[in-house]
Enzyme design. Structure first.
Site, PDB file in Angstrom:
ATOM      1  N   HIS A 187      23.757  20.510   9.983  1.00  0.00           N
ATOM      2  CA  HIS A 187      23.587  21.187   8.693  1.00  0.00           C
ATOM      3  C   HIS A 187      24.901  21.795   8.211  1.00  0.00           C
ATOM      4  O   HIS A 187      25.229  21.721   7.042  1.00  0.00           O
ATOM      5  CB  HIS A 187      22.566  22.323   8.821  1.00  0.00           C
ATOM      6  CG  HIS A 187      21.184  21.825   9.035  1.00  0.00           C
ATOM      7  ND1 HIS A 187      20.164  22.637   9.445  1.00  0.00           N
ATOM      8  CD2 HIS A 187      20.649  20.602   8.911  1.00  0.00           C
ATOM      9  CE1 HIS A 187      19.063  21.930   9.549  1.00  0.00           C
ATOM     10  NE2 HIS A 187      19.334  20.695   9.240  1.00  0.00           N
ATOM     11  N   ARG A 294      22.252  -1.028   4.040  1.00  0.00           N
ATOM     12  CA  ARG A 294      22.146  -1.571   5.406  1.00  0.00           C
ATOM     13  C   ARG A 294      20.799  -1.130   5.996  1.00  0.00           C
ATOM     14  O   ARG A 294      20.691  -0.031   6.533  1.00  0.00           O
ATOM     15  CB  ARG A 294      23.273  -1.035   6.286  1.00  0.00           C
ATOM     16  CG  ARG A 294      24.659  -1.523   5.907  1.00  0.00           C
ATOM     17  CD  ARG A 294      25.705  -0.946   6.868  1.00  0.00           C
ATOM     18  NE  ARG A 294      26.940  -1.695   6.872  1.00  0.00           N
ATOM     19  CZ  ARG A 294      28.040  -1.335   6.207  1.00  0.00           C
ATOM     20  NH1 ARG A 294      28.049  -0.241   5.486  1.00  0.00           N
ATOM     21  NH2 ARG A 294      29.137  -2.076   6.282  1.00  0.00           N
ATOM     22  N   ARG A 330      20.081  -5.416   1.882  1.00  0.00           N
ATOM     23  CA  ARG A 330      20.318  -6.462   2.882  1.00  0.00           C
ATOM     24  C   ARG A 330      19.175  -6.483   3.890  1.00  0.00           C
ATOM     25  O   ARG A 330      18.755  -5.432   4.381  1.00  0.00           O
ATOM     26  CB  ARG A 330      21.640  -6.188   3.599  1.00  0.00           C
ATOM     27  CG  ARG A 330      21.925  -7.219   4.676  1.00  0.00           C
ATOM     28  CD  ARG A 330      23.302  -7.050   5.238  1.00  0.00           C
ATOM     29  NE  ARG A 330      23.384  -5.904   6.127  1.00  0.00           N
ATOM     30  CZ  ARG A 330      24.534  -5.474   6.658  1.00  0.00           C
ATOM     31  NH1 ARG A 330      25.660  -6.080   6.352  1.00  0.00           N
ATOM     32  NH2 ARG A 330      24.548  -4.437   7.465  1.00  0.00           N
ATOM     33  N   GLU A 430      30.201 -13.984   4.950  1.00  0.00           N
ATOM     34  CA  GLU A 430      30.914 -13.230   5.982  1.00  0.00           C
ATOM     35  C   GLU A 430      31.176 -14.069   7.225  1.00  0.00           C
ATOM     36  O   GLU A 430      31.603 -13.552   8.252  1.00  0.00           O
ATOM     37  CB  GLU A 430      30.135 -11.955   6.354  1.00  0.00           C
ATOM     38  CG  GLU A 430      28.696 -12.190   6.799  1.00  0.00           C
ATOM     39  CD  GLU A 430      27.950 -10.899   7.156  1.00  0.00           C
ATOM     40  OE1 GLU A 430      28.586  -9.852   7.357  1.00  0.00           O
ATOM     41  OE2 GLU A 430      26.716 -10.961   7.257  1.00  0.00           O
ATOM     42  N   ASN A 453      34.220  -7.238   6.709  1.00  0.00           N
ATOM     43  CA  ASN A 453      34.253  -6.693   8.075  1.00  0.00           C
ATOM     44  C   ASN A 453      33.993  -7.816   9.080  1.00  0.00           C
ATOM     45  O   ASN A 453      34.659  -7.921  10.107  1.00  0.00           O
ATOM     46  CB  ASN A 453      33.207  -5.589   8.248  1.00  0.00           C
ATOM     47  CG  ASN A 453      33.344  -4.500   7.212  1.00  0.00           C
ATOM     48  OD1 ASN A 453      34.361  -4.420   6.542  1.00  0.00           O
ATOM     49  ND2 ASN A 453      32.327  -3.669   7.058  1.00  0.00           N
ATOM     50  N   ASP A 454      33.002  -8.639   8.772  1.00  0.00           N
ATOM     51  CA  ASP A 454      32.726  -9.776   9.646  1.00  0.00           C
ATOM     52  C   ASP A 454      33.610 -10.973   9.318  1.00  0.00           C
ATOM     53  O   ASP A 454      34.036 -11.690  10.218  1.00  0.00           O
ATOM     54  CB  ASP A 454      31.245 -10.169   9.564  1.00  0.00           C
ATOM     55  CG  ASP A 454      30.391  -9.324  10.493  1.00  0.00           C
ATOM     56  OD1 ASP A 454      30.826  -9.107  11.647  1.00  0.00           O
ATOM     57  OD2 ASP A 454      29.320  -8.866  10.078  1.00  0.00           O
ATOM     58  N   ARG A 464      35.787  -7.218  16.021  1.00  0.00           N
ATOM     59  CA  ARG A 464      36.077  -6.075  15.150  1.00  0.00           C
ATOM     60  C   ARG A 464      36.016  -4.736  15.870  1.00  0.00           C
ATOM     61  O   ARG A 464      36.505  -3.727  15.363  1.00  0.00           O
ATOM     62  CB  ARG A 464      35.139  -6.070  13.925  1.00  0.00           C
ATOM     63  CG  ARG A 464      33.677  -5.951  14.265  1.00  0.00           C
ATOM     64  CD  ARG A 464      32.793  -6.282  13.062  1.00  0.00           C
ATOM     65  NE  ARG A 464      32.348  -5.098  12.351  1.00  0.00           N
ATOM     66  CZ  ARG A 464      31.446  -5.114  11.382  1.00  0.00           C
ATOM     67  NH1 ARG A 464      30.903  -6.249  10.990  1.00  0.00           N
ATOM     68  NH2 ARG A 464      31.074  -4.002  10.795  1.00  0.00           N
ATOM     69  N   CYS A 501      31.399  -6.122  -0.261  1.00  0.00           N
ATOM     70  CA  CYS A 501      30.860  -4.870   0.284  1.00  0.00           C
ATOM     71  C   CYS A 501      31.503  -4.518   1.625  1.00  0.00           C
ATOM     72  O   CYS A 501      31.144  -3.529   2.240  1.00  0.00           O
ATOM     73  CB  CYS A 501      29.344  -4.949   0.415  1.00  0.00           C
ATOM     74  SG  CYS A 501      28.777  -6.304   1.446  1.00  0.00           S
TER      75      CYS A 501
HETATM   76  C1  PEP Z   1      30.602  -6.811   6.521  1.00  0.00           C
HETATM   77  O1  PEP Z   1      30.433  -7.527   7.495  1.00  0.00           O
HETATM   78  O2  PEP Z   1      31.629  -6.801   5.832  1.00  0.00           O
HETATM   79  C2  PEP Z   1      29.550  -5.881   6.090  1.00  0.00           C
HETATM   80  C3  PEP Z   1      29.629  -5.247   4.942  1.00  0.00           C
HETATM   81  O3  PEP Z   1      28.491  -5.661   6.898  1.00  0.00           O
HETATM   82  P1  PEP Z   1      28.499  -4.887   8.306  1.00  0.00           P
HETATM   83  O4  PEP Z   1      29.748  -4.063   8.361  1.00  0.00           O
HETATM   84  O5  PEP Z   1      27.241  -4.107   8.294  1.00  0.00           O
HETATM   85  O6  PEP Z   1      28.488  -6.017   9.296  1.00  0.00           O
HETATM   86 MG    MG Z   2      28.513  -7.979   8.405  1.00  0.00          MG
END
Ligand code: PEP
Ligand code: MG
Length: 571
Positions: A187, A294, A330, A430, A453-454, A464, A501
């Site tokens: 909090h 997510r 998603r 991705e 990210n992926d 990663r 994203c």
């Molecule tokens: C990604 O892979 O870029 C993504 C937005 O999803 P996450 O980070 O949840 O794998």
């Molecule tokens: Mg991903």
């Protein structure tokens, strides 16, 4: 001396320490006045507590926000819980005075919650201790700590910052907060962030080490505090604080504005969220929609799958809170580094290449269809929900998911339940396969969202989450940039919208490239909305295209990063 803790709310605060020490709540001198009288005293204190807490909640709601006020309303619900009250009355029947009965029962619950693994449950221990303290203050007629009259430039040092303590707090008088307990989601952290006050939490023994009136620098970005700093340190941190404040002030002018590049071209700037509460933060940060919800967080931290009704309620709440603006949700992205214990996923040697995301969902239609039904139904009122499929590698996966969606629609038709008949189905791009095949996938998907990210890990073969290969994990690698450019071109060729994203969407160095490639939508964390809007505004199309053309001629990630740093330095 430097104290270290958890960086819970960003920024630099410099001021004089005000140590908050609670008044004594020793009740050993209170005599038992008979069961009836003690129960009456207890009930009168409960009534007084509830009335005072409701006032505080109203005050907090008006000054800070609904979510923060709910923390206090939650305390009223907890104290009024008939089971907890009857346990207190039983203790009174056993010969304890109202103070002792309250202390015994509250301490038992606080210890129980404090021992749980879940951060939210542990948070309840703080609530119960706050209830205990304030109820004892009422019963013993002690004045609570009043933070309303703090002198300007105070750095609050406390064991814990309870919601009730912060109610009268005048934000203008507080430079920063330092506490001995609490994590990033406590909090105190939530309150500090909503009040935009720098805060470092969980500094062991802070109250022993800091004296009233001592000068303190609190660095809420680094998670440290400097006690009685020297003149040089003070000057350096003053400059850092000014720069932070100046940047914040500058960004404020982008709140609530459309997202335009330097020539006035319009872009969509959306937020990434993990819960319905985050959607409120996204709206407050003036996100124009949700680019990634997510949903796996809905499935975590619980003992069993969320039901269709539970999922429907959350998706609907998010759709409602965005008031008709686009919400991209998603479907369950489980596996890889995201485990959900009750699903009993088998341990795999290569989890990132394993039975995860869409692969898991297509093999478990019993789980997947519940989510699809909830999404279809939640889309009925505003028509603003879009379904996004994770980890797509080929056309067959998209078609199989659509086939399950068609089955869900047919079932809902038979049951006479309302749903969005035209719901869009897009994909996360991705994987390396989805990028190479993006022209084919674009014909089947209603939209693309690039998950860098992926995409980076699957393009560069870099885990990663593995720090040892962390320096190889970069969006500036020419292979990643060519991949992103190709995905955007494939979407443009058939006229479907394309967003991003992954974290790269908020990277200042990536923005000219993404603008030049023709990205339509940037989806970033709520905290990055204003800075991203400002960055986009700083590029004309001609400048972005020229910068991207130069960058794409360079052969290595290091060359590209260096070039982009120089090109973006002035903005
Ligand atoms: C990604 O892979 O870029 C993504 C937005 O999803 P996450 O980070 O949840 O794998
Ligand atoms: Mg991903």
């Amino acid at each position: 001396m430097t104290l270290h803790g958890i960086a819970a709310s960003g920024g630099i605060g410099i001021g004089k320490a005000v140590c908050v020490r609670e008044p004594s709540l020793d009740y050993s001198g209170v005599a038992f006045g008979g069961a009836d009288k003690e129960k009456e005293r207890l009930q009168a204190a409960v009534d007084a507590f509830c009335a005072a807490t409701q006032d505080m909640a109203d005050n907090l709601k008006a000054r800070v926000g609904e979510k923060e006020a709910e923390i206090l309303s939650g305390q009223i619900t907890m104290l009024q819980d008939p089971f907890m009250l009857s346990q207190m009355k039983e203790s009174i029947d056993g010969g304890q005075c109202a103070e002792a009965a309250l202390d015994t029962v509250c301490s038992m619950y606080a210890d129980m919650f404090a021992g749980m693994d879940d951060e939210l449950m542990r948070q309840r221990a703080t609530d119960i201790r706050d209830i205990r303290t304030r109820m004892l203050q009422i019963l013993l007629n002690r004045q609570p700590v009043d933070l309303a009259a703090l002198p300007a430039g105070s750095v609050l040092v406390a064991h814990d910052l309870t919601p009730s303590m912060t109610v009268g707090l005048q934000k203008e008088n507080v430079a920063a907060i330092l506490t001995e307990t609490g994590g990033r989601t406590s909090h105190s952290a939530i309150l500090a962030r909503s009040l935009e006050l720098p805060a470092v939490l969980s500094v062991p023994g802070a109250l022993e080490q800091v004296a009233d009136g001592q000068i303190l620098i609190v660095d809420g970005d680094e998670g440290c505090a400097l006690l009685s700093p020297g003149a040089d340190q003070l000057a350096a941190y003053e400059a850092k604080r000014e720069a932070c404040l100046e940047k914040r002030r500058m960004l404020e002018k982008f709140r609530g504005k459309p997202t335009l590049d330097g020539d006035g071209r319009v872009f969509k700037l959306y937020a990434n969220i993990g819960s319905a509460e985050d959607a409120a933060a996204a709206a407050a940060a003036s996100a124009e929609g949700i680019g990634l919800f997510r949903t796996e967080f809905l499935f975590m931290d619980r003992a069993a799958l969320p039901t269709e009704e539970e999922q429907y309620a959350v998706y609907k709440e998010v759709a409602d809170s965005m008031a008709g603006r686009e919400v991209i949700i998603r479907t369950l992205d489980v596996g890889g580094d995201k485990d959900i214990p009750y699903l009993g996923l088998e341990k795999e040697d290569n989890p990132f290449l394993g039975h995860r995301a869409i692969r898991f969902c297509l093999d478990r239609p019993d789980i997947f269809k519940v989510q699809l039904r909830a999404l279809l139904r939640a889309g009925a009122s505003h028509g603003n929900i879009r379904i996004m499929l994770p980890l797509i590698t080929g056309l067959d996966e998209v078609r199989a998911a659509k086939e399950l969606l068609a089955q869900c629609k047919a079932e809902l038709d038979t049951e006479g339940i309302a749903y969005d008949k035209d719901i869009s189905v897009g994909i996360m791009v991705e994987t390396a396969a989805a990028s190479v095949l993006s022209d084919v996938l674009a014909a089947e998907a209603d939209f693309f969202s690039i998950g860098t990210n992926d995409l980076i890990q699957y393009t560069l073969e870099v885990d990663r989450g593995n720090a040892k290969v962390g320096k190889l994990y970069t969006p500036y690698h020419p292979a990643v940039l060519r991949s992103i450019r190709r995905i955007i071109e494939s979407a443009k060729a058939v006229g479907i919208p394309v967003g991003m994203c992954g974290e790269a969407a908020a990277d200042p160095l990536m923005i000219p490239l993404l603008l030049a490639f023709g990205l339509d939508e940037f989806s970033v964390s709520p905290a990055a909305i204003l800075a991203t809007r400002a960055r986009i505004a700083s590029w004309t199309r001609a400048d972005a295209v020229r910068t991207a053309a130069e960058a794409m001629l360079l052969p290595t990630a290091a060359d590209i990063e260096k070039y982009l740093q120089a090109a973006c330095a002035e903005r």
